[in-house]
Design a protein around this motif. Structure first.
Motif, PDB file in Angstrom:
ATOM      1  N   LEU A 113     -24.387   5.085  10.380  1.00 31.30           N
ATOM      2  CA  LEU A 113     -25.690   4.887   9.746  1.00 31.30           C
ATOM      3  C   LEU A 113     -26.784   5.515  10.602  1.00 31.30           C
ATOM      4  O   LEU A 113     -27.699   6.151  10.073  1.00 31.30           O
ATOM      5  CB  LEU A 113     -25.973   3.399   9.522  1.00 31.30           C
ATOM      6  CG  LEU A 113     -27.294   3.078   8.835  1.00 31.30           C
ATOM      7  CD1 LEU A 113     -27.368   3.684   7.442  1.00 31.30           C
ATOM      8  CD2 LEU A 113     -27.502   1.573   8.777  1.00 31.30           C
ATOM      9  N   SER A 114     -26.693   5.388  11.923  1.00 30.49           N
ATOM     10  CA  SER A 114     -27.706   5.998  12.792  1.00 30.49           C
ATOM     11  C   SER A 114     -27.706   7.516  12.672  1.00 30.49           C
ATOM     12  O   SER A 114     -28.766   8.150  12.716  1.00 30.49           O
ATOM     13  CB  SER A 114     -27.497   5.575  14.252  1.00 30.49           C
ATOM     14  OG  SER A 114     -26.383   6.218  14.822  1.00 30.49           O
ATOM     15  N   LEU A 145     -29.561   8.554   9.548  1.00 33.73           N
ATOM     16  CA  LEU A 145     -31.022   8.418   9.607  1.00 33.73           C
ATOM     17  C   LEU A 145     -31.725   9.636  10.183  1.00 33.73           C
ATOM     18  O   LEU A 145     -32.951   9.722  10.131  1.00 33.73           O
ATOM     19  CB  LEU A 145     -31.400   7.163  10.385  1.00 33.73           C
ATOM     20  CG  LEU A 145     -30.879   5.858   9.780  1.00 33.73           C
ATOM     21  CD1 LEU A 145     -31.305   4.682  10.637  1.00 33.73           C
ATOM     22  CD2 LEU A 145     -31.321   5.701   8.337  1.00 33.73           C
ATOM     23  N   PHE A 168     -22.585   1.092  12.072  1.00 32.27           N
ATOM     24  CA  PHE A 168     -23.933   1.297  12.606  1.00 32.27           C
ATOM     25  C   PHE A 168     -24.080   2.658  13.276  1.00 32.27           C
ATOM     26  O   PHE A 168     -25.141   3.274  13.203  1.00 32.27           O
ATOM     27  CB  PHE A 168     -24.326   0.158  13.549  1.00 32.27           C
ATOM     28  CG  PHE A 168     -24.670  -1.098  12.811  1.00 32.27           C
ATOM     29  CD1 PHE A 168     -25.820  -1.170  12.040  1.00 32.27           C
ATOM     30  CD2 PHE A 168     -23.841  -2.201  12.857  1.00 32.27           C
ATOM     31  CE1 PHE A 168     -26.144  -2.314  11.332  1.00 32.27           C
ATOM     32  CE2 PHE A 168     -24.152  -3.355  12.154  1.00 32.27           C
ATOM     33  CZ  PHE A 168     -25.300  -3.419  11.393  1.00 32.27           C
ATOM     34  N   VAL A 172     -34.909   5.746   6.453  1.00 32.69           N
ATOM     35  CA  VAL A 172     -34.211   4.488   6.708  1.00 32.69           C
ATOM     36  C   VAL A 172     -34.190   3.568   5.484  1.00 32.69           C
ATOM     37  O   VAL A 172     -33.170   2.946   5.188  1.00 32.69           O
ATOM     38  CB  VAL A 172     -34.792   3.766   7.950  1.00 32.69           C
ATOM     39  CG1 VAL A 172     -36.208   3.296   7.719  1.00 32.69           C
ATOM     40  CG2 VAL A 172     -33.898   2.622   8.375  1.00 32.69           C
ATOM     41  N   GLU A 212     -18.363  -0.517   7.041  1.00 33.96           N
ATOM     42  CA  GLU A 212     -18.971  -1.833   6.868  1.00 33.96           C
ATOM     43  C   GLU A 212     -18.174  -2.675   5.886  1.00 33.96           C
ATOM     44  O   GLU A 212     -17.978  -3.879   6.091  1.00 33.96           O
ATOM     45  CB  GLU A 212     -20.426  -1.677   6.395  1.00 33.96           C
ATOM     46  CG  GLU A 212     -21.200  -2.972   6.331  1.00 33.96           C
ATOM     47  CD  GLU A 212     -21.117  -3.643   4.972  1.00 33.96           C
ATOM     48  OE1 GLU A 212     -21.302  -4.875   4.929  1.00 33.96           O
ATOM     49  OE2 GLU A 212     -20.869  -2.955   3.972  1.00 33.96           O
ATOM     50  N   TRP A 250     -26.747   2.036   1.293  1.00 34.24           N
ATOM     51  CA  TRP A 250     -25.690   1.406   2.086  1.00 34.24           C
ATOM     52  C   TRP A 250     -25.457  -0.031   1.632  1.00 34.24           C
ATOM     53  O   TRP A 250     -24.329  -0.438   1.373  1.00 34.24           O
ATOM     54  CB  TRP A 250     -26.087   1.459   3.557  1.00 34.24           C
ATOM     55  CG  TRP A 250     -25.078   0.922   4.524  1.00 34.24           C
ATOM     56  CD1 TRP A 250     -23.734   1.152   4.541  1.00 34.24           C
ATOM     57  CD2 TRP A 250     -25.338   0.081   5.645  1.00 34.24           C
ATOM     58  NE1 TRP A 250     -23.151   0.516   5.610  1.00 34.24           N
ATOM     59  CE2 TRP A 250     -24.119  -0.152   6.308  1.00 34.24           C
ATOM     60  CE3 TRP A 250     -26.495  -0.491   6.163  1.00 34.24           C
ATOM     61  CZ2 TRP A 250     -24.011  -0.932   7.447  1.00 34.24           C
ATOM     62  CZ3 TRP A 250     -26.380  -1.258   7.309  1.00 34.24           C
ATOM     63  CH2 TRP A 250     -25.156  -1.474   7.938  1.00 34.24           C
ATOM     64  N   SER A 251     -26.509  -0.800   1.537  1.00 38.78           N
ATOM     65  CA  SER A 251     -26.348  -2.211   1.170  1.00 38.78           C
ATOM     66  C   SER A 251     -25.971  -2.378  -0.292  1.00 38.78           C
ATOM     67  O   SER A 251     -25.121  -3.215  -0.625  1.00 38.78           O
ATOM     68  CB  SER A 251     -27.614  -3.001   1.500  1.00 38.78           C
ATOM     69  OG  SER A 251     -28.729  -2.471   0.819  1.00 38.78           O
ATOM     70  N   TYR A 308     -30.652   2.619   3.799  1.00 36.04           N
ATOM     71  CA  TYR A 308     -30.256   1.219   3.807  1.00 36.04           C
ATOM     72  C   TYR A 308     -30.081   0.679   2.388  1.00 36.04           C
ATOM     73  O   TYR A 308     -29.181  -0.121   2.131  1.00 36.04           O
ATOM     74  CB  TYR A 308     -31.255   0.374   4.597  1.00 36.04           C
ATOM     75  CG  TYR A 308     -30.716  -0.998   4.896  1.00 36.04           C
ATOM     76  CD1 TYR A 308     -29.758  -1.169   5.900  1.00 36.04           C
ATOM     77  CD2 TYR A 308     -31.104  -2.100   4.163  1.00 36.04           C
ATOM     78  CE1 TYR A 308     -29.229  -2.420   6.160  1.00 36.04           C
ATOM     79  CE2 TYR A 308     -30.581  -3.349   4.420  1.00 36.04           C
ATOM     80  CZ  TYR A 308     -29.639  -3.509   5.418  1.00 36.04           C
ATOM     81  OH  TYR A 308     -29.110  -4.748   5.665  1.00 36.04           O
TER      82      TYR A 308
END
Length: 111
Positions: free
Chosen positions: A47-48, A51, A44, A56, A14, A63-64, A60
């Motif tokens: 990230l999936s 999860l 993505f 989640v 990302e 991640w963010s 997230y």
């Protein structure tokens, strides 16, 4: 442990994709645009996979939060974006939040 590798790959993908957005010049340049598309697809996807083992909201947040700090640092280094004291303090608080979440939250499996 594998979920953390997946999350790390998602974050790096990302960050690379977001960093290439400026160079893509609104998707008018082929190679930077390709990097953006492939980077976000990889982000993505990984990230999936993350999860499957990490909730989640927690995934997230990490991640963010890490992504925000890394993008700000890259923008500062590559594009000369100025970071004033409030920006540095704010990003430090984000990093502190990610650390607290990882070290102390019962919402994360620490195995």
């Amino acid at each position: 442990m594998q979920q953390w590798i997946f999350l790390s790959v998602a974050i790096v993908s990302e960050v690379i994709a977001t960093s290439a957005l400026k160079a893509s010049e609104a998707f008018s340049r082929l190679w930077p645009s390709t990097i953006v598309i492939v980077g976000y697809a990889a982000a993505f996807y990984f990230l999936s996979l993350t999860l499957k083992a990490i909730p989640v909201g927690v995934a997230y947040a990490i991640w963010s939060g890490v992504g925000i700090v890394l993008i700000a640092l890259i923008a500062w280094i590559l594009y000369g974006q100025a970071l004033d004291l409030p920006a540095i303090i704010g990003m430090s608080l984000i990093v502190a939040g990610v650390v607290v979440l990882n070290l102390f939250s019962k919402a994360i499996s620490h195995s």
